[in-house]
Design a protein around this motif. Sequence first.
Motif, PDB file in Angstrom:
ATOM      1  N   VAL A 141       7.144  -8.233  10.720  1.00  0.00           N
ATOM      2  CA  VAL A 141       6.131  -8.226   9.662  1.00  0.00           C
ATOM      3  C   VAL A 141       4.735  -8.314  10.263  1.00  0.00           C
ATOM      4  O   VAL A 141       3.806  -7.605   9.837  1.00  0.00           O
ATOM      5  CB  VAL A 141       6.371  -9.384   8.669  1.00  0.00           C
ATOM      6  CG1 VAL A 141       5.177  -9.552   7.735  1.00  0.00           C
ATOM      7  CG2 VAL A 141       7.630  -9.132   7.857  1.00  0.00           C
ATOM      8  N   LYS A 182       0.854   1.177  -3.712  1.00  0.00           N
ATOM      9  CA  LYS A 182       1.856   0.119  -3.829  1.00  0.00           C
ATOM     10  C   LYS A 182       2.177  -0.484  -2.468  1.00  0.00           C
ATOM     11  O   LYS A 182       2.248  -1.709  -2.305  1.00  0.00           O
ATOM     12  CB  LYS A 182       3.125   0.675  -4.473  1.00  0.00           C
ATOM     13  CG  LYS A 182       4.176  -0.378  -4.758  1.00  0.00           C
ATOM     14  CD  LYS A 182       5.374   0.232  -5.455  1.00  0.00           C
ATOM     15  CE  LYS A 182       6.442  -0.840  -5.741  1.00  0.00           C
ATOM     16  NZ  LYS A 182       7.625  -0.258  -6.431  1.00  0.00           N
ATOM     17  N   VAL A 183       2.366   0.391  -1.481  1.00  0.00           N
ATOM     18  CA  VAL A 183       2.662  -0.076  -0.117  1.00  0.00           C
ATOM     19  C   VAL A 183       1.471  -0.831   0.447  1.00  0.00           C
ATOM     20  O   VAL A 183       1.626  -1.848   1.131  1.00  0.00           O
ATOM     21  CB  VAL A 183       3.034   1.114   0.794  1.00  0.00           C
ATOM     22  CG1 VAL A 183       3.202   0.654   2.242  1.00  0.00           C
ATOM     23  CG2 VAL A 183       4.311   1.789   0.316  1.00  0.00           C
ATOM     24  N   ARG A 184       0.266  -0.356   0.131  1.00  0.00           N
ATOM     25  CA  ARG A 184      -0.947  -1.019   0.619  1.00  0.00           C
ATOM     26  C   ARG A 184      -1.070  -2.432   0.052  1.00  0.00           C
ATOM     27  O   ARG A 184      -1.472  -3.370   0.752  1.00  0.00           O
ATOM     28  CB  ARG A 184      -2.175  -0.188   0.242  1.00  0.00           C
ATOM     29  CG  ARG A 184      -3.458  -0.674   0.920  1.00  0.00           C
ATOM     30  CD  ARG A 184      -4.658   0.195   0.568  1.00  0.00           C
ATOM     31  NE  ARG A 184      -4.556   1.496   1.219  1.00  0.00           N
ATOM     32  CZ  ARG A 184      -4.274   2.640   0.608  1.00  0.00           C
ATOM     33  NH1 ARG A 184      -4.051   2.638  -0.702  1.00  0.00           N
ATOM     34  NH2 ARG A 184      -4.226   3.772   1.261  1.00  0.00           N
ATOM     35  N   LYS A 185      -0.719  -2.594  -1.211  1.00  0.00           N
ATOM     36  CA  LYS A 185      -0.766  -3.916  -1.834  1.00  0.00           C
ATOM     37  C   LYS A 185       0.253  -4.865  -1.213  1.00  0.00           C
ATOM     38  O   LYS A 185      -0.038  -6.034  -0.968  1.00  0.00           O
ATOM     39  CB  LYS A 185      -0.517  -3.793  -3.336  1.00  0.00           C
ATOM     40  CG  LYS A 185      -1.688  -3.212  -4.115  1.00  0.00           C
ATOM     41  CD  LYS A 185      -1.372  -3.164  -5.606  1.00  0.00           C
ATOM     42  CE  LYS A 185      -2.561  -2.617  -6.395  1.00  0.00           C
ATOM     43  NZ  LYS A 185      -2.259  -2.549  -7.850  1.00  0.00           N
ATOM     44  N   ILE A 186       1.460  -4.330  -0.982  1.00  0.00           N
ATOM     45  CA  ILE A 186       2.511  -5.146  -0.345  1.00  0.00           C
ATOM     46  C   ILE A 186       2.062  -5.584   1.046  1.00  0.00           C
ATOM     47  O   ILE A 186       2.219  -6.748   1.439  1.00  0.00           O
ATOM     48  CB  ILE A 186       3.833  -4.370  -0.268  1.00  0.00           C
ATOM     49  CG1 ILE A 186       4.390  -4.116  -1.674  1.00  0.00           C
ATOM     50  CG2 ILE A 186       4.858  -5.131   0.578  1.00  0.00           C
ATOM     51  CD1 ILE A 186       5.605  -3.210  -1.705  1.00  0.00           C
ATOM     52  N   LYS A 187       1.486  -4.665   1.793  1.00  0.00           N
ATOM     53  CA  LYS A 187       1.011  -4.964   3.145  1.00  0.00           C
ATOM     54  C   LYS A 187      -0.090  -6.007   3.117  1.00  0.00           C
ATOM     55  O   LYS A 187      -0.122  -6.930   3.955  1.00  0.00           O
ATOM     56  CB  LYS A 187       0.511  -3.682   3.811  1.00  0.00           C
ATOM     57  CG  LYS A 187       0.161  -3.836   5.277  1.00  0.00           C
ATOM     58  CD  LYS A 187      -0.193  -2.499   5.891  1.00  0.00           C
ATOM     59  CE  LYS A 187      -0.516  -2.655   7.373  1.00  0.00           C
ATOM     60  NZ  LYS A 187      -0.858  -1.354   7.989  1.00  0.00           N
ATOM     61  N   SER A 188      -0.988  -5.886   2.135  1.00  0.00           N
ATOM     62  CA  SER A 188      -2.083  -6.851   2.006  1.00  0.00           C
ATOM     63  C   SER A 188      -1.562  -8.247   1.684  1.00  0.00           C
ATOM     64  O   SER A 188      -2.033  -9.244   2.244  1.00  0.00           O
ATOM     65  CB  SER A 188      -3.049  -6.385   0.915  1.00  0.00           C
ATOM     66  OG  SER A 188      -4.088  -7.317   0.746  1.00  0.00           O
ATOM     67  N   LYS A 189      -0.575  -8.331   0.796  1.00  0.00           N
ATOM     68  CA  LYS A 189       0.002  -9.623   0.424  1.00  0.00           C
ATOM     69  C   LYS A 189       0.742 -10.253   1.599  1.00  0.00           C
ATOM     70  O   LYS A 189       0.640 -11.461   1.849  1.00  0.00           O
ATOM     71  CB  LYS A 189       0.937  -9.457  -0.766  1.00  0.00           C
ATOM     72  CG  LYS A 189       0.213  -9.180  -2.082  1.00  0.00           C
ATOM     73  CD  LYS A 189       1.195  -9.043  -3.226  1.00  0.00           C
ATOM     74  CE  LYS A 189       0.465  -8.781  -4.541  1.00  0.00           C
ATOM     75  NZ  LYS A 189       1.411  -8.644  -5.680  1.00  0.00           N
ATOM     76  N   LEU A 190       1.493  -9.440   2.338  1.00  0.00           N
ATOM     77  CA  LEU A 190       2.213  -9.961   3.506  1.00  0.00           C
ATOM     78  C   LEU A 190       1.237 -10.398   4.596  1.00  0.00           C
ATOM     79  O   LEU A 190       1.470 -11.401   5.279  1.00  0.00           O
ATOM     80  CB  LEU A 190       3.166  -8.894   4.047  1.00  0.00           C
ATOM     81  CG  LEU A 190       4.421  -8.624   3.227  1.00  0.00           C
ATOM     82  CD1 LEU A 190       5.210  -7.467   3.826  1.00  0.00           C
ATOM     83  CD2 LEU A 190       5.308  -9.872   3.172  1.00  0.00           C
TER      84      LEU A 190
END
Length: 265
Positions: A75, A4-12
């Motif tokens: 960010v 989940k954190v990896r997906k958020i990081k990828s989107k940001l």
Amino acid sequence: MSEKVRKIKSKLNALVNDSHTKWGARFAYTIQALIIYSLVTFSFSTLPNLSKGTLLFLEISRYATVAIFSLEYMVRIWVAENRWKYIFSFYGLVDLVAILPFYLSMTIDLRSFRIIRVLRVFRLIKITKYSKAIKRFKYAFKDVKEELVIFLTATLFLLYISAVGIYYFENAVQPENFTSIFHSLWWAVATLTTVGYGDVYPITTGGKIFTFFVLMIGLGLVAAPAGIIATAMEEAHKAVPDKDINIQSTNTQKELMKRKDKKSN
């Protein structure tokens, strides 16, 4: 790191570093608008006799823009593949300097360090990271940096030779204007750059003839680097007509390609 954190990081990461996407482009334009807005409000804050309401509005604007720029900076650090590389990169330092005056003003008495306020104008440099023309110029400059170094070296040499020449022609008759070779450097700069302020000028025949040759050299000195850069810019435009040549965007694309390869395997 969880999925989940990896997906958020990828989107940001895509949001702040890839201006080709819909939301990435909107983010880039928003930051550009905020940069201009912060500089306009900063300029208005220097006007005298502002009302309390106006001062309050400008102060709130300052806090809001700094908060957004600070969040953007954090960010970018978080999503960077190599955080220290980003922090000490050119744009990383620009992002830091853009918000640094605000935090320094909270710890330093600005009555004796008012020069810190000048650092706010560095926010304007932030806008260059979103400009394709600026990026093309950067790459064009890299292509011709050796030629420009040669011209810079030649310019410094000619400045010194010009100062020495005019000193020996004019020192005897104008000791107050051409006191030394170092004093003559101002005339050399103004003449070689073809500015010619007219505050200091030769009056001897030899000095006038020498000035004529310095002016002729100066015309070529100004034109040559401009021609080299213009040619390099044209080549850069052909090489990258519609691509955003952002290093961070390239890293983002590489990361996405790696993930696609892993999924396919």
